[in-house]
Each structure stands twice: as C-alpha cells, then as structure tokens.
Write an enzyme that holds these catalytic residues in place. Structure first.
Site, PDB file in Angstrom:
ATOM      1  N   CYS A   1      -3.205   1.491   6.262  1.00 59.69           N
ATOM      2  CA  CYS A   1      -3.634   0.725   7.441  1.00 59.69           C
ATOM      3  C   CYS A   1      -4.247   1.638   8.489  1.00 59.69           C
ATOM      4  CB  CYS A   1      -2.438  -0.021   8.013  1.00 59.69           C
ATOM      5  SG  CYS A   1      -1.060   1.063   8.376  1.00 59.69           S
TER       6      CYS A   1
ATOM      7  N   GLY B   1       1.941  -6.292   7.095  1.00 59.40           N
ATOM      8  CA  GLY B   1       1.023  -6.872   6.109  1.00 59.40           C
ATOM      9  C   GLY B   1      -0.279  -7.254   6.777  1.00 59.40           C
TER      10      GLY B   1
ATOM     11  N   THR C   1      -1.698 -13.230   7.395  1.00 63.22           N
ATOM     12  CA  THR C   1      -0.295 -13.562   7.081  1.00 63.22           C
ATOM     13  C   THR C   1       0.560 -13.456   8.341  1.00 63.22           C
ATOM     14  OG1 THR C   1      -0.696 -12.391   5.000  1.00 63.22           O
ATOM     15  CG2 THR C   1       1.536 -13.140   5.398  1.00 63.22           C
TER      16      THR C   1
ATOM     17  N   ASN D   1       0.813  -1.232   0.000  1.00 60.93           N
ATOM     18  CA  ASN D   1       0.000   0.000   0.000  1.00 60.93           C
ATOM     19  C   ASN D   1       0.842   1.276   0.000  1.00 60.93           C
ATOM     20  OD1 ASN D   1       0.620  -0.747   2.690  1.00 60.93           O
ATOM     21  ND2 ASN D   1      -0.922   0.668   3.428  1.00 60.93           N
TER      22      ASN D   1
ATOM     23  N   GLU E   1       3.338  -5.728  12.166  1.00 64.52           N
ATOM     24  CA  GLU E   1       2.455  -4.563  11.971  1.00 64.52           C
ATOM     25  C   GLU E   1       1.343  -5.015  11.044  1.00 64.52           C
ATOM     26  OE1 GLU E   1       2.707  -1.779  13.509  1.00 64.52           O
ATOM     27  OE2 GLU E   1       4.682  -2.115  14.396  1.00 64.52           O
TER      28      GLU E   1
ATOM     29  N   GLU F   1       7.122  -0.055  16.031  1.00 64.20           N
ATOM     30  CA  GLU F   1       8.204   0.493  15.207  1.00 64.20           C
ATOM     31  C   GLU F   1       8.402   1.950  15.616  1.00 64.20           C
ATOM     32  OE1 GLU F   1       6.572  -0.504  11.222  1.00 64.20           O
ATOM     33  OE2 GLU F   1       8.219  -1.937  11.127  1.00 64.20           O
TER      34      GLU F   1
HETATM   35  P1  NAD Z   1       0.055  -9.496   2.817  1.00 64.14           P
HETATM   36  O1  NAD Z   1       0.026 -10.029   4.202  1.00 64.14           O
HETATM   37  O2  NAD Z   1      -0.657 -10.237   1.772  1.00 64.14           O
HETATM   38  O3  NAD Z   1       1.561  -9.366   2.292  1.00 64.14           O
HETATM   39  C1  NAD Z   1       2.523  -8.581   2.951  1.00 64.14           C
HETATM   40  C2  NAD Z   1       3.903  -9.090   2.593  1.00 64.14           C
HETATM   41  O4  NAD Z   1       4.078 -10.393   3.134  1.00 64.14           O
HETATM   42  C3  NAD Z   1       4.150  -9.224   1.094  1.00 64.14           C
HETATM   43  O5  NAD Z   1       5.484  -8.879   0.811  1.00 64.14           O
HETATM   44  C4  NAD Z   1       3.927 -10.708   0.858  1.00 64.14           C
HETATM   45  O6  NAD Z   1       4.596 -11.207  -0.270  1.00 64.14           O
HETATM   46  C5  NAD Z   1       4.495 -11.286   2.132  1.00 64.14           C
HETATM   47  N1  NAD Z   1       3.986 -12.612   2.498  1.00 64.14           N
HETATM   48  C6  NAD Z   1       2.774 -13.141   2.198  1.00 64.14           C
HETATM   49  N2  NAD Z   1       2.691 -14.396   2.719  1.00 64.14           N
HETATM   50  C7  NAD Z   1       3.860 -14.639   3.356  1.00 64.14           C
HETATM   51  C8  NAD Z   1       4.376 -15.745   4.087  1.00 64.14           C
HETATM   52  N3  NAD Z   1       3.662 -16.849   4.270  1.00 64.14           N
HETATM   53  N4  NAD Z   1       5.613 -15.659   4.596  1.00 64.14           N
HETATM   54  C9  NAD Z   1       6.337 -14.532   4.444  1.00 64.14           C
HETATM   55  N5  NAD Z   1       5.914 -13.459   3.748  1.00 64.14           N
HETATM   56  C10 NAD Z   1       4.684 -13.512   3.224  1.00 64.14           C
HETATM   57  O7  NAD Z   1      -0.449  -8.000   2.938  1.00 64.14           O
HETATM   58  P2  NAD Z   1      -0.724  -6.971   1.753  1.00 64.14           P
HETATM   59  O8  NAD Z   1      -2.000  -7.373   1.096  1.00 64.14           O
HETATM   60  O9  NAD Z   1       0.501  -6.785   0.961  1.00 64.14           O
HETATM   61  O10 NAD Z   1      -0.948  -5.605   2.567  1.00 64.14           O
HETATM   62  C11 NAD Z   1      -2.177  -5.179   3.064  1.00 64.14           C
HETATM   63  C12 NAD Z   1      -2.259  -5.433   4.557  1.00 64.14           C
HETATM   64  O11 NAD Z   1      -1.178  -4.806   5.224  1.00 64.14           O
HETATM   65  C13 NAD Z   1      -3.506  -4.823   5.174  1.00 64.14           C
HETATM   66  O12 NAD Z   1      -4.046  -5.741   6.082  1.00 64.14           O
HETATM   67  C14 NAD Z   1      -2.981  -3.605   5.912  1.00 64.14           C
HETATM   68  O13 NAD Z   1      -3.757  -3.184   7.013  1.00 64.14           O
HETATM   69  C15 NAD Z   1      -1.642  -4.089   6.361  1.00 64.14           C
HETATM   70  N6  NAD Z   1      -0.763  -2.967   6.675  1.00 64.14           N
HETATM   71  C16 NAD Z   1      -0.440  -2.738   7.984  1.00 64.14           C
HETATM   72  C17 NAD Z   1       0.367  -1.653   8.312  1.00 64.14           C
HETATM   73  C18 NAD Z   1       0.759  -1.369   9.746  1.00 64.14           C
HETATM   74  O14 NAD Z   1       1.686  -0.615   9.952  1.00 64.14           O
HETATM   75  N7  NAD Z   1       0.091  -1.941  10.723  1.00 64.14           N
HETATM   76  C19 NAD Z   1       0.852  -0.829   7.292  1.00 64.14           C
HETATM   77  C20 NAD Z   1       0.480  -1.090   5.984  1.00 64.14           C
HETATM   78  C21 NAD Z   1      -0.309  -2.168   5.669  1.00 64.14           C
END
Ligand code: NAD
Length: 480
Positions: A282, A226, A230, A150, A248, A461
């Site tokens: 997020c 993420g 996940t 994002n 996070e 963080e």
């Molecule tokens: P995602 O969990 O699908 O992927 C995030 C990252 O993890 C990607 O690089 C992905 O390739 C990797 N990944 C996926 N499966 C994995 C595994 N089994 N092992 C290791 N790595 C793996 O998330 P997304 O769709 O990319 O992002 C959106 C999400 O992120 C939303 O839920 C959002 O709220 C969250 N987010 C949180 C914050 C925060 O600071 N709390 C900030 C931004 C986004």
C-alpha cells in the site's frame, strides 16, 4: 492437497457448513489447497470461545500476558524459513523477501507489543484544590481483525498483537487469497501456550465471514486493512452500530524527486519503492514527479533497471520479483496498462505479461512497467493500480510538485528526495498524507503513527495509537 482449518478455542476445526474455497498458487496458477468457506455459525462458535476466555485473559498479570506475546514472537522466529516458504507459495512473493521482511516483521509485531503494553500509561488531570481526574484504559472486549493479501502474516499480526496486548480476545480473518501463514499462526499460539479462545482465526470470503464478523453484536471493534471500496462498505455497515472502527485503505503514493537529490541512492530507493513485492504494498510509490533538469537522466536509469528486472519463480532463492497474487488481479493491472495507452500514455518499459517455462508457465507474472505522458487527472494517475506499474511526470517548481502530489483523493504515504533540508520539511508539512519519508522509503519505527488521510483511511495504527484503539478510555473524577 493442503486443507486448512479454522482455529477456534485453541483447536483446529473444519467449517461447520463443510464448504471450502480453492487456494491457488500464483506462481503456477494451480489449485494447491482448500480453505474453509466459513459463515455466520463459525463466527458464533468463535465468539462463544472468546467470551469464555475473556475474563481470565483480562485478569492475567500484564507481565504474563507480555511473556506470551514474546513466546509467540520467538516461535515465529524459530519457524522463519518454513513460514517464508509458505508465504511465497501462497502469495507469489519472492521467498527471500518473505524471509527477511514479512516473517521477521511478524515476529517484531509481537515483540514490540509485548513491550508496548508495559509502557502504555494513561493521563490524570487535576483541578487544583478541588478534584483529580484519572483515565482508565480498559480492553474493548472481543474485537475483529480483518487483513488483506499483500503482506499476509505481517499485516495480520500488526492488528492481532496490539489487540491481545491491550487485553482483548480476537476473532481474526486473513484474506481468503492468502490464508496459509495465518492458519499456521494457530499452531504457533498453541505452542506458545496462549489460552484457548483468546485468538480465534476464521477463514473465508469477505462477503460471508468477513461481514458476519463485522455485524456480530458481541464484537465491539473492527480493525480493517484492505481496499477503499471495501472500507467504505464496512463503514456504512457499522455506522448504526457505533462500533469502534479503524480503516487502513488504499493509496496512490507520490514520490517527489528533486534535481539536488543524491542521484544513485535515489534511483535505488525509488526503484525499490516502486516495484518491491511486485508493487503490491500500500506504501509503494506509484506517481513519480521528477524535477525537469534530471527528468531524462532519471527516467533512463529507471527504464534500464526495469528492463533488467525479470520476474521468475518466487521459490528460487535469487528471485527478486515474483508473481502477482491472482489471475483477476493480474487482469486488473493489465487492464490499467491498456487504459493508460488509451489515455495517451507511453509505455517506456514492460507492460506485458511474462510467460515462464516449466512449473511457472501458467503463473501470473508481469513485467515492471513504466509509463509517461499521462495527465495528472488520467484515471491511471488517480486510481490505485496496486501492481508493478508507475507513471512519470516532470515538474518545474516546488509549488507545482506539491500541487500535483496533493491532487488525489488518497493520502497514505509520500516520499521526498532532496538534499535541501528546508524544502523537505516544508513539503512534509504541506503534503496531504499520513506518512512522509524523506530520502528513504519503508524505514519503519513501530512506535510511530501509521495510516492515511482521506480515501486512505480512518485512524492510525502503530505504538500507542493501536493500544488506544484497542482500549476504551474512561474518566474517573474524584472530588477532594
Ligand atoms: P479487500 O478490501 O478486497 O480485502 C481485504 C480483507 O477484507 C480480506 O480479508 C477480505 O476477505 C475482507 N473483506 C472483503 N469484503 C468484506 C466485507 N464486505 N466485510 C468484511 N470483510 C471483507 O482488499 P485486498 O484486495 O485484500 O487488499 C488490497 C488493498 O489493501 C489495496 O487497496 C491496498 O492498498 C490495501 N492495503 C492497505 C494497507 C494500509 O495499511 N493502508 C496495507 C495493505 C493493503
């Protein structure tokens, strides 16, 4: 065709398995590049490079390390326009937003931690007349940083900068959905003179290369941003390894809007908090609780603004709303809008995909969407939608507002809009979120702890919290 490579040991490398994934431009729906579908063998190569680089990087005088991080920041600033355009193409966000938020913030992350590492100190504890304890904070070693799509370069560097500042070598993986600016960071590090192997950037899927990073024995800490699902998978995978882990995760952020707020400013800020970056931050507000005396007026003002905001080509300078990041994400968000209707919700604005003419006719555009009449327990009020969709509910008392806001598994960020100082502080104390903004949103000071409670994550963080995560503390006790 734009073909991206992994950045390992200071050089760009094709993936060892020679497999690639498509990179799609969200605004057009067309494949415009290929990215490495890296695997375990690529991780091995990166870890070997990091291992070789680690002793010299840790021994480097702090000032020299800080100078390198500052040089990376300067290079990002110098390439602001190019990086902003790359981010807009890759992610679908408005180029103007990337130019003033994403890329400057990526530079600030390096600038900030270049200073933070020189200000980071540890404690000592005296046992009077007997002994002194002092704490050493030493780099963890090789660490893994995994980030989402994002805010691609912004969140990628938010992890990498403190990890490097603390003296670690890094294996980093951006989201496979938005790899482009992360790939360019390799060039930037080359130009800044970062020694080979200190930062290695691997591309590919989470299930393959992401998991291989998490599981590698020589990678001692994982910093992950993420989705909550996940995060749970990674936590489960890592539990038996005892690695340090920072998570996070997602959010379902409440905005508490009181009748005594500064109406015009609140409308502006809450609208931005709801729909900035197509609602894909997020920290975006998604559940709006509005005190009954101003409910109708506030609702109407939001609806008017939503109807006036039309998504268009993110590469146009005046675009204020771009495309959602992918087809599957657009379908997921549209699915939630249908679910909201089935749950009894009334769509007050938006709710539909937008088909633009010209180069963006197959893009993933969605109208800003406002829904009311949903129960707080409805799935659309409990699950993260992560798109330009908000729900509205009226409330009558502070207690009711607090109960509704805290009625969630998530706990990332809340906003409070009121001119009653005592109420604002009291609510801030009792809201179950890691971050509370009062009469503002996304006003960031990089020294503050950043992160969420409950299903929004583990650890914090930012500032010294990040420096602590990326170091091991060791107590030394000296008897007199
Ligand atoms: P995602 O969990 O699908 O992927 C995030 C990252 O993890 C990607 O690089 C992905 O390739 C990797 N990944 C996926 N499966 C994995 C595994 N089994 N092992 C290791 N790595 C793996 O998330 P997304 O769709 O990319 O992002 C959106 C999400 O992120 C939303 O839920 C959002 O709220 C969250 N987010 C949180 C914050 C925060 O600071 N709390 C900030 C931004 C986004």
């Amino acid at each position: 065709m734009d073909i991206i490579a992994n950045f390992i040991n200071g050089q760009y490398h094709a993936p060892l398995g020679e497999n690639y994934l498509d990179n799609i431009e969200p605004a057009t729906g067309l494949v415009y590049g290929k990215i490495p579908d890296s695997e375990k063998a690529d991780v091995e190569l990166a870890v070997a490079a990091a291992k070789k680089a680690l002793p010299a990087w840790q021994a480097m005088p702090l000032e020299q390390r800080a100078d390198m991080l500052s040089a990376i920041a300067q290079e990002i600033e110098a390439r602001n326009d190019e990086l902003a355009m790359a981010e807009a193409i890759d992610n679908g966000k408005p180029v103007a937003l990337a130019r003033i938020v994403d890329i400057p913030r990526a530079a600030s992350n390096f600038k900030f931690f270049a200073h933070a590492c020189s200000q980071f100190a540890s404690e000592s504890h005296a046992i009077a007349g007997t002994a002194i304890n002092y704490t050493l904070r030493q780099p963890v070693g090789i660490v893994g940083c995994i980030s989402p799509w994002n805010l691609p370069l912004y969140l990628f560097t938010w992890k990498i900068a403190p990890a490097l500042a603390a003296g670690n070598c890094v294996i980093a993986k951006p989201s496979e959905v938005t790899p482009k600016t992360a790939a360019l960071l390799g060039e930037i590090c080359q130009k800044a003179g970062l020694p080979a192997g200190v930062l290695n950037i691997l591309h590919g899927s989470g299930a393959k290369v992401g998991q291989a990073i998490c599981q590698h024995q020589e990678i001692k800490a994982i910093s992950f941003t993420g989705g909550t699902t996940t995060g749970a998978q990674i936590a489960q995978l890592l539990a038996p390894t005892f690695k340090k882990i920072s998570l996070e995760l997602g959010g379902k952020n409440p905005a508490l809007i009181f009748a005594d707020c500064d109406f015009d400013n609140t409308i502006e800020q809450v609208f931005r908090a709801s729909f900035a970056n197509q609602g894909q931050i997020c920290l975006c507000a998604s559940r709006l609780y509005i005190e009954r005396p101003i409910y109708e007026k506030f609702k109407q003002a939001l609806v008017d603004k939503a109807k006036a905001l039309q998504p268009n080509d993110p590469l146009l300078d005046d675009s204020q709303m771009g495309a959602l990041v992918s087809k599957s994400h657009l379908e997921k968000v549209l699915g939630y809008i249908e679910l909201a209707k089935a749950e009894g919700g009334k769509v007050l604005a938006g709710g539909k995909q937008v088909n633009l003419a010209g180069r963006c006719q197959k893009g993933y555009f969605l109208q800003p969407t406002i829904i009311e009449n949903l129960d707080n327990q409805a799935q659309c009020n409990q699950e993260e939608i992560f798109g330009p969709v908000i729900t509205l509910q009226p409330f009558d008392t502070d207690e009711e507002a607090l109960t509704l806001a805290n009625d969630s598994n998530y706990g990332l960020a809340a906003t409070i809009w009121t001119n009653h100082l005592g109420r604002a502080h009291q609510l801030a104390e009792t809201l179950n979120t890691g971050i509370v903004w009062i009469n503002c949103w996304l006003l960031r000071d990089l020294r503050t702890p950043f992160g969420g409670m409950n299903h929004s994550g583990l650890g914090r963080e930012g500032g010294h919290e990040a420096m602590r995560f990326f170091t091991e503390s060791k107590n030394v006790c000296v008897k007199y």
